[in-house]
Write a protein that holds these residues in place. Sequence first.
Motif, PDB file in Angstrom:
ATOM      1  N   GLU A 168     -30.296 -17.695 -11.528  1.00 48.85           N
ATOM      2  CA  GLU A 168     -31.053 -18.901 -11.804  1.00 48.85           C
ATOM      3  C   GLU A 168     -30.977 -19.877 -10.626  1.00 48.85           C
ATOM      4  OE1 GLU A 168     -29.454 -20.443 -15.355  1.00 48.85           O
ATOM      5  OE2 GLU A 168     -30.416 -18.962 -16.683  1.00 48.85           O
ATOM      6  N   GLN A 174     -26.002 -14.153 -14.213  1.00 53.25           N
ATOM      7  CA  GLN A 174     -27.208 -14.868 -14.644  1.00 53.25           C
ATOM      8  C   GLN A 174     -27.261 -16.246 -14.029  1.00 53.25           C
ATOM      9  OE1 GLN A 174     -27.496 -15.165 -18.932  1.00 53.25           O
ATOM     10  NE2 GLN A 174     -29.534 -16.140 -18.865  1.00 53.25           N
ATOM     11  N   THR A 175     -26.142 -16.927 -13.976  1.00 51.46           N
ATOM     12  CA  THR A 175     -26.084 -18.263 -13.363  1.00 51.46           C
ATOM     13  C   THR A 175     -26.466 -18.204 -11.880  1.00 51.46           C
ATOM     14  OG1 THR A 175     -24.336 -18.870 -14.917  1.00 51.46           O
ATOM     15  CG2 THR A 175     -24.602 -20.241 -12.954  1.00 51.46           C
ATOM     16  N   THR A 216     -21.339 -11.118 -16.987  1.00 49.87           N
ATOM     17  CA  THR A 216     -22.784 -11.181 -17.217  1.00 49.87           C
ATOM     18  C   THR A 216     -23.297 -12.589 -17.070  1.00 49.87           C
ATOM     19  OG1 THR A 216     -22.583  -9.321 -18.736  1.00 49.87           O
ATOM     20  CG2 THR A 216     -24.613 -10.602 -18.850  1.00 49.87           C
ATOM     21  N   LYS A 217     -22.571 -13.529 -17.604  1.00 50.40           N
ATOM     22  CA  LYS A 217     -22.978 -14.921 -17.493  1.00 50.40           C
ATOM     23  C   LYS A 217     -22.910 -15.409 -16.049  1.00 50.40           C
ATOM     24  CE  LYS A 217     -21.654 -16.227 -22.224  1.00 50.40           C
ATOM     25  NZ  LYS A 217     -20.821 -17.140 -23.070  1.00 50.40           N
ATOM     26  N   LEU A 225     -16.074 -23.065 -15.402  1.00 49.63           N
ATOM     27  CA  LEU A 225     -16.182 -22.353 -16.677  1.00 49.63           C
ATOM     28  C   LEU A 225     -14.943 -22.646 -17.509  1.00 49.63           C
ATOM     29  CD1 LEU A 225     -17.487 -18.881 -15.444  1.00 49.63           C
ATOM     30  CD2 LEU A 225     -18.831 -20.703 -16.512  1.00 49.63           C
ATOM     31  N   ASP A 228     -13.965 -18.381 -21.517  1.00 50.78           N
ATOM     32  CA  ASP A 228     -15.384 -18.011 -21.480  1.00 50.78           C
ATOM     33  C   ASP A 228     -15.779 -17.231 -20.221  1.00 50.78           C
ATOM     34  OD1 ASP A 228     -15.703 -19.254 -23.869  1.00 50.78           O
ATOM     35  OD2 ASP A 228     -16.392 -21.156 -22.988  1.00 50.78           O
ATOM     36  N   GLU A 229     -14.852 -16.809 -19.431  1.00 46.03           N
ATOM     37  CA  GLU A 229     -15.138 -16.091 -18.200  1.00 46.03           C
ATOM     38  C   GLU A 229     -15.734 -14.735 -18.553  1.00 46.03           C
ATOM     39  OE1 GLU A 229     -11.632 -15.889 -15.936  1.00 46.03           O
ATOM     40  OE2 GLU A 229     -11.517 -18.068 -15.556  1.00 46.03           O
ATOM     41  N   ASP A 230     -17.061 -14.587 -18.208  1.00 44.34           N
ATOM     42  CA  ASP A 230     -17.762 -13.330 -18.482  1.00 44.34           C
ATOM     43  C   ASP A 230     -18.593 -12.963 -17.259  1.00 44.34           C
ATOM     44  OD1 ASP A 230     -18.875 -11.137 -19.545  1.00 44.34           O
ATOM     45  OD2 ASP A 230     -20.023 -12.176 -21.111  1.00 44.34           O
TER      46      ASP A 230
END
Length: 621
Positions: free
Chosen positions: A57, A53-54, A49-50, A41, A45-47
């Motif tokens: 998936e 989600q990753t 929620t993301k 990452l 941009d370290e979040d």
Amino acid sequence: MDTEAAAGAEGPFCLQQVTITEDSEDDYQYEEVPADDKFSLLEGDEDLTKALQTIQEQSEDAQIIAQQLVLTSKHSVSEIPEAVDDFLCNFLIRMGMARTLDCFQTERYELMQKGVLEPKDIGFVPDIYTHNQHLETENKSLKKDLENYKIAASKAKEALLKIQKERDFHRMHHKRVVQEKNRLISDIKRLKTHYASYEPMLRQLTEKYQAVLRQKMLTSLERDRAIGQVTGLQATLQNLESGRAIEVPVTRAGHKCKMNDGLQGPTQKTVQEAREQRIAYTGVAPYDPAKDPRKQLGKRYPKDSEFPVDTQVNPNLARVKECTRPLKPGLYKLSNTLRVHDLAVSCLALHPRKDVVVTASDDRLWKMWAFPNGNIIVTGEGHTDWLSGCCFHPSGTKLVTSSGDTTVRIWDFSKGECILTLEGHASAVWGCSWHSCGDFVASASMDNTSKIWDINSERCRYTMRGHKDSVNSIEFLPFSNTILTCSADKTLSLWDARMGLCAHTFYGHLHSCNHATFNMRGDTIVSCDSYGVMKLWDVRKVSPMVSIDAGPHPGNQVAFDPSGHVIALASNDGTVKVLELKSGQLSSLVGHEDDVQCVVFDHKAEHLLSGGADGTVRLWT
């Protein structure tokens, strides 16, 4: 399409078989993704929620790949049915129908191009061969089961027929058995009726027999009296003719038997009366040499002894007068206990003149000892089995013993050894007895016989047969040729020792008779059986007098006291039963620890001796 048709019409074309393979995922080249780029990452941009989600998936992609692998493995393993078009093409190729095949393919492709025919409408060829094979296998299995059921039904039918035949056979057999049973029942009833008609006749015949027997005895007495009178008259005539004084001859009695020297002259009448009394007591007729079976057969042994004339007077009768007042049964008390043997004492024998007793035992020994002190005088051994009986010689110098080893032995006290062994019985010998003259011995055996032995010729003179079971005791009537026996066949018998014949049989016991003996007078017999019942018998009337129940334990031996008024019974309950005949009083002497086997009174009835299975001899005074 017109071009292709024109080309086909102009000339032949070649059909090439092409195999179309499905694209495999294994040939696909995946792009390698570095591990560092997978979760990389950008800074800033370290979040959270993301990131979640990753991860979700990636897990869904993994599940899809796993499902595809499972479907691929299933398709590779399972068998896909053959399509209808493939089946028809293969059939036409196999049959060599190339033009038909070309037409079929051309028309099929045209329809598929126009969209009229879809691949899903073609369908699959049903696997009829496999289904037929399965049905054929199932049919064969059912046929085989049918055959097995037919065989089982056939066997069941055969078994049913066999069982029906056996049932019919058993029914017939049962009917036959019932008929035989009814026939036997009717036969038994008829025989009972028939035998019942004989009972009055048998009673009459028995009464006639008894009457004839008494008449015979009376006739014998009259004959002997007449012979005596004729002899006296002949002697008187001879003396008158010769001119000498009248002397009445005296007949000397016995063979090697000591008699009083004073029986002369006037005592001739006493001798004759004693002879008649003796015949009346015993029921035995005078000896007739013509009827002697030994003389009839012509067999004569030089050393054979002669039986004494049966006219002797019993000198022991004087002892009866001395004991007219016997002791009362309740006055006997235990005075001494002598342990003389290791095993049971089976018999006692009293010396004719001295206070000496011989005991015989199951330990195969006999011992002579003095009483009342109990000092051992002589011990004898030689038998190979238990001893059952013993008896003194009338002179007191010898002893006879009987044993389970089937022999009878004679012992001489002066030599201190056995001088004669008599063999001949087939089974154990239960008892023995001396004749008053000392030349004969009688023995009773389990082989249902009794024997008379001649001591001088050392042989058996007579074998007395008549009892149907073991002969348990035997005894000579003192100074007589009469023998008394008792047997397990519940009877007593009187025998003439001179001929070995049965003179009379007493019936009355309901159980095995164990012992029987005379009183001193010789006119009464007492016997005991295996249920403790004592019976008194009148010898003159040849009939029972009285019965005394001293049971239920067996009575092993009985004995009269010298007076004949008291009877002692050796009982299996460990007591000595004493019966006073006048009062009928029955008392018990308690002292033995086990069965009482034998009993005897001394000469003056002052002592009563008993021997038991505890190996002791007890003196009652």
